[in-house]
Write a protein that holds these residues in place. Structure first.
Motif, PDB file in Angstrom:
ATOM      1  N   UNK A 178     -11.242  -7.837   8.119  1.00  0.00           N
ATOM      2  CA  UNK A 178     -10.369  -9.009   8.203  1.00  0.00           C
ATOM      3  C   UNK A 178      -8.938  -8.628   7.852  1.00  0.00           C
ATOM      4  N   UNK A 179      -8.018  -9.215   8.594  1.00  0.00           N
ATOM      5  CA  UNK A 179      -6.599  -9.051   8.283  1.00  0.00           C
ATOM      6  C   UNK A 179      -6.002 -10.442   8.188  1.00  0.00           C
ATOM      7  N   UNK A 180      -5.418 -10.735   7.023  1.00  0.00           N
ATOM      8  CA  UNK A 180      -4.786 -12.044   6.835  1.00  0.00           C
ATOM      9  C   UNK A 180      -3.681 -12.281   7.846  1.00  0.00           C
ATOM     10  N   UNK A 181      -2.990 -11.202   8.217  1.00  0.00           N
ATOM     11  CA  UNK A 181      -1.907 -11.301   9.193  1.00  0.00           C
ATOM     12  C   UNK A 181      -2.455 -11.764  10.550  1.00  0.00           C
ATOM     13  N   UNK A 182      -3.587 -11.167  10.980  1.00  0.00           N
ATOM     14  CA  UNK A 182      -4.207 -11.587  12.252  1.00  0.00           C
ATOM     15  C   UNK A 182      -4.684 -13.037  12.179  1.00  0.00           C
ATOM     16  N   UNK A 226      -4.013  -4.719  -0.146  1.00  0.00           N
ATOM     17  CA  UNK A 226      -2.772  -5.480   0.036  1.00  0.00           C
ATOM     18  C   UNK A 226      -1.614  -4.637   0.579  1.00  0.00           C
ATOM     19  N   UNK A 227      -1.880  -3.351   0.805  1.00  0.00           N
ATOM     20  CA  UNK A 227      -0.813  -2.494   1.339  1.00  0.00           C
ATOM     21  C   UNK A 227      -1.226  -1.774   2.625  1.00  0.00           C
ATOM     22  N   UNK A 228      -2.531  -1.796   2.937  1.00  0.00           N
ATOM     23  CA  UNK A 228      -3.055  -1.010   4.071  1.00  0.00           C
ATOM     24  C   UNK A 228      -2.424  -1.398   5.410  1.00  0.00           C
ATOM     25  N   UNK A 229      -2.026  -2.655   5.522  1.00  0.00           N
ATOM     26  CA  UNK A 229      -1.502  -3.162   6.798  1.00  0.00           C
ATOM     27  C   UNK A 229      -0.002  -3.453   6.670  1.00  0.00           C
ATOM     28  N   UNK A 230       0.664  -2.695   5.797  1.00  0.00           N
ATOM     29  CA  UNK A 230       2.031  -3.005   5.367  1.00  0.00           C
ATOM     30  C   UNK A 230       2.991  -3.262   6.527  1.00  0.00           C
ATOM     31  N   UNK A 231       3.051  -2.344   7.490  1.00  0.00           N
ATOM     32  CA  UNK A 231       4.032  -2.502   8.567  1.00  0.00           C
ATOM     33  C   UNK A 231       3.774  -3.735   9.412  1.00  0.00           C
ATOM     34  N   UNK A 232       2.499  -3.958   9.745  1.00  0.00           N
ATOM     35  CA  UNK A 232       2.159  -5.150  10.534  1.00  0.00           C
ATOM     36  C   UNK A 232       2.514  -6.430   9.788  1.00  0.00           C
ATOM     37  N   UNK A 233       2.231  -6.430   8.483  1.00  0.00           N
ATOM     38  CA  UNK A 233       2.545  -7.621   7.673  1.00  0.00           C
ATOM     39  C   UNK A 233       4.060  -7.819   7.621  1.00  0.00           C
ATOM     40  N   UNK A 249      -4.655 -18.740   5.480  1.00  0.00           N
ATOM     41  CA  UNK A 249      -4.902 -17.301   5.360  1.00  0.00           C
ATOM     42  C   UNK A 249      -4.020 -16.626   4.325  1.00  0.00           C
ATOM     43  N   UNK A 250      -4.561 -15.556   3.760  1.00  0.00           N
ATOM     44  CA  UNK A 250      -3.914 -14.754   2.729  1.00  0.00           C
ATOM     45  C   UNK A 250      -3.205 -13.613   3.464  1.00  0.00           C
ATOM     46  N   UNK A 251      -1.914 -13.772   3.696  1.00  0.00           N
ATOM     47  CA  UNK A 251      -1.144 -12.932   4.616  1.00  0.00           C
ATOM     48  C   UNK A 251      -1.358 -11.428   4.436  1.00  0.00           C
ATOM     49  N   UNK A 252      -1.239 -10.946   3.189  1.00  0.00           N
ATOM     50  CA  UNK A 252      -1.231  -9.495   2.998  1.00  0.00           C
ATOM     51  C   UNK A 252      -2.621  -8.889   2.807  1.00  0.00           C
ATOM     52  N   UNK A 253      -3.664  -9.716   2.746  1.00  0.00           N
ATOM     53  CA  UNK A 253      -4.994  -9.150   2.524  1.00  0.00           C
ATOM     54  C   UNK A 253      -5.510  -8.472   3.790  1.00  0.00           C
ATOM     55  N   UNK A 254      -5.914  -7.222   3.660  1.00  0.00           N
ATOM     56  CA  UNK A 254      -6.463  -6.479   4.787  1.00  0.00           C
ATOM     57  C   UNK A 254      -7.647  -5.664   4.321  1.00  0.00           C
ATOM     58  N   UNK A 255      -8.825  -6.006   4.829  1.00  0.00           N
ATOM     59  CA  UNK A 255      -9.999  -5.193   4.564  1.00  0.00           C
ATOM     60  C   UNK A 255     -10.311  -4.487   5.876  1.00  0.00           C
ATOM     61  N   UNK A 256     -10.059  -3.173   5.945  1.00  0.00           N
ATOM     62  CA  UNK A 256     -10.168  -2.460   7.220  1.00  0.00           C
ATOM     63  C   UNK A 256     -11.488  -2.735   7.942  1.00  0.00           C
ATOM     64  N   UNK A 257     -11.394  -2.898   9.255  1.00  0.00           N
ATOM     65  CA  UNK A 257     -12.539  -3.187  10.138  1.00  0.00           C
ATOM     66  C   UNK A 257     -13.214  -4.519   9.852  1.00  0.00           C
TER      67      UNK A 257
END
Length: 300
Positions: free
Chosen positions: A95-99, A28-35, A85-93
């Protein structure tokens, strides 16, 4: 847009760490800036809750209200986590909720978040987006969260009930303290009129009435027949059986341990809290919950 979670390593449970004063885990923090730089549109709707407080329920209601008539195939072919979509969820390589939110083809876009109010990307405020916050009484919320942490491999391990009980009171949970979460969102309603604050217990008590209030907030006027169809469709037992709403298609959740939708009751906490725990909890609650206007019901 089907998500393939099969490549994900779920063998090691994540550990909590302090992130800007809130307990979080990396997905939930890995993609912080993009989110944080997410570009909201004025007609986006953000569905915000503390985990296990009725997020999926309200997401399904809104999806039915907006698209049940125009795109009924969505409801039978796309799981809820792709429709909302779950905005802040990011599993590297993976899924990104933001995308996912960026690519949503719907108008409005329905987007889910468990962020405490101070973490919401600023464009939601700048665009004056409508936000729907759902709050659930702390005791039932704790029990539901406990079972969720037992069965969800991307969450920290729940441990035993007694230690979980203490951690919940201390706010040592993913997305931080329940008290801070519900209180700070409540405070925000005083200065931001586009937040509709709902209570899980009210929805259990009279789903139809709460759907009416939601319609009034978002400016929709479905027919009585449509509203009744939605009301029956989102009753707990129907949602629990609905593969497109019950998260059974998500391999990171171990349904052999517990279903994602377990009971959906008010007062189930009585089956878990000992008398001593209840007394300890009530005393702690009294110290932490200072706003008399924010009132929760632990039984109906």
């Amino acid at each position: 847009m089907s998500l393939d979670f099969s490549k994900m390593d779920v063998s090691s449970r994540p550990k909590l760490f302090d992130f800007h004063g809130v307990a979080m885990i990396p997905i939930f923090t890995a993609n912080w800036e993009n989110v944080q730089n997410f570009q909201a549109r004025p007609d986006d709707i953000l569905i915000a809750t503390y985990p296990k407080a009725g997020t999926t329920w309200v997401s399904q209601i809104l999806d039915l209200l907006y698209f049940g008539k125009t795109s009924p195939e969505r409801l039978t072919s796309l799981p809820i986590y792709e429709r909302v979509p779950f905005l802040e969820m990011t599993i590297p390589n993976l899924v990104s909720g933001k995308d996912q939110a960026d690519k949503l083809p719907t108008t409005p876009r329905l987007i889910k978040s468990h962020f405490p109010v101070q973490f919401v990307p600023k464009s939601f405020w700048e665009q004056n987006c409508r936000m729907i916050y759902v709050a659930r009484n702390a005791k039932d919320n704790m029990v539901s969260y406990y079972h969720f942490d037992c069965m969800n491999n991307v969450q920290p391990a729940a441990g035993d009930w007694n230690s979980f009980f203490q951690r919940f009171m201390e706010g040592d949970m993913v997305f931080g303290s329940w008290y801070d979460h519900v209180t700070n969102w409540w405070k925000k309603t005083q200065t931001h009129s586009n937040i509709h604050y709902m209570f899980y217990e009210d929805m259990i008590e009279d789903t139809g009435r709460e759907i009416e209030k939601l319609c009034s907030f978002i400016g929709l006027s479905p027919s009585a027949e449509e509203k009744e169809m939605i009301r029956t469709g989102v009753q707990f037992d129907n949602m629990k059986k609905n593969k497109m709403a019950n998260y059974s298609t998500l391999p990171v959740m171990d349904f052999k341990v517990s279903p994602f939708m377990r009971k959906g009751k008010v007062g189930d906490w009585k089956n878990y809290f000992t008398v001593a725990q209840n007394e300890e909890f009530d005393a702690d609650y009294k110290r932490k919950m200072k706003d008399p206007a924010l009132h929760f019901r632990c039984e109906l």
